[in-house]
Design an enzyme around this catalytic site. Structure first.
Site, mmCIF file in Angstrom:
data_model
loop_
_atom_site.group_PDB
_atom_site.id
_atom_site.type_symbol
_atom_site.label_atom_id
_atom_site.label_comp_id
_atom_site.label_asym_id
_atom_site.label_seq_id
_atom_site.Cartn_x
_atom_site.Cartn_y
_atom_site.Cartn_z
ATOM 1 N N CYS A 111 0.761 -1.240 -0.242
ATOM 2 C CA CYS A 111 -0.250 0.147 0.094
ATOM 3 C C CYS A 111 0.618 1.250 0.014
ATOM 4 C CB CYS A 111 -0.899 0.003 1.437
ATOM 5 S SG CYS A 111 -2.033 1.418 1.326
ATOM 6 N N HIS A 153 -9.577 -3.500 -1.228
ATOM 7 C CA HIS A 153 -8.503 -2.524 -0.658
ATOM 8 C C HIS A 153 -8.707 -1.263 -0.544
ATOM 9 C CE1 HIS A 153 -4.085 -2.014 -0.091
ATOM 10 N NE2 HIS A 153 -4.241 -0.594 -0.237
ATOM 11 N N GLU A 154 -9.241 -0.794 -1.733
ATOM 12 C CA GLU A 154 -9.366 0.698 -1.933
ATOM 13 C C GLU A 154 -10.954 1.305 -0.970
ATOM 14 O OE1 GLU A 154 -7.135 2.418 -3.305
ATOM 15 O OE2 GLU A 154 -6.132 0.759 -3.922
ATOM 16 N N HIS A 157 -9.637 1.654 2.204
ATOM 17 C CA HIS A 157 -9.353 3.475 2.589
ATOM 18 C C HIS A 157 -10.184 4.116 2.833
ATOM 19 C CE1 HIS A 157 -4.989 2.829 1.906
ATOM 20 N NE2 HIS A 157 -5.153 2.094 0.716
HETATM 21 NI NI NI Z 1 -3.461 1.183 -0.394
#
Ligand code: NI
Length: 209
Positions: A111, A153-154, A157
């Site tokens: 990341c 994953h995004e 965030h």
């Molecule tokens: Ni990331």
């Protein structure tokens, strides 16, 4: 004020003061898009291409917006199992629900917001993904494999979650350098060459940041 990719700085949890942005739920985006949101999206697209990643979320460049850009180039897809290239596209106000509740797969992730840790992160293999595109059109679809991994994953965030929260004690993990070496060692010879190309391109991109 205009905003281009050079104005966007990647923030990391290791930087004093940056953890706050990375650790909070990002604000939802309203349609029609404001000039500021349109400019941010354009700059994020440029930034993602410049850094050679597969995904970027607005909090990573210090904006509390539920905006994600994804681009999976052919060489990035070729390195992964169950991966297809994806054109550069935007996910706004994205959500997912797992469709394979018991079935998580661990695979390597790094990341841009976490300098000191990488590892094999558990993710659902198949998810239902709901989001709006840049035109405000709603999408509701089932996605799987590497694309589903990137999406999870995004979206994390935009929810204030990072790979360090997903890496449980039983996960393979270490410094990004250790994980790159481990990942490389598992690849077939022809994929090693491709991996080296991608890593070199990312290092060159990082040195220009
Ligand atoms: Ni990331």
């Amino acid at each position: 004020m205009s905003l281009d990719a050079r104005a966007l700085n990647l923030v990391t949890i290791e930087q004093p003061g940056s953890e706050k942005m990375l650790r909070k739920k990002a604000d939802p985006v309203h349609f029609p898009l404001s000039k500021e949101d349109k400019d941010l999206i354009a700059a994020m697209k440029e930034k993602l291409l410049a850094i050679g990643g597969v995904g970027l979320a607005a909090p990573q460049v210090n904006y509390s917006r539920q905006i994600i850009v994804i681009y999976i180039a052919e060489n990035a897809a070729a390195l992964r199992d169950d991966a297809e290239p994806q054109p550069l596209h935007v996910l706004i106000n994205a959500r997912y629900t797992p469709l394979t509740k018991k079935h998580k797969i661990n695979d390597f992730e790094g990341c841009f917001s976490v300098k000191n840790k990488a590892g094999k992160v558990p993710r659902y293999e198949t998810i239902r993904l709901v989001y709006e595109d840049e035109n405000g059109q709603r999408h509701d679809k089932v996605v799987h494999g590497f694309y589903a991994r990137v999406v999870q994953h995004e979206i994390d965030h935009t929810e204030g979650l990072l790979i360090v929260d997903r890496l449980t004690a039983d996960c393979i993990q270490g410094t990004p350098e250790q994980m790159m070496e481990l990942r490389r060692s598992t690849l077939a010879p022809e994929k090693k060459a491709l991996y080296d190309q991608i890593v070199t391109a990312q290092q060159i991109a990082a040195s220009k940041e």
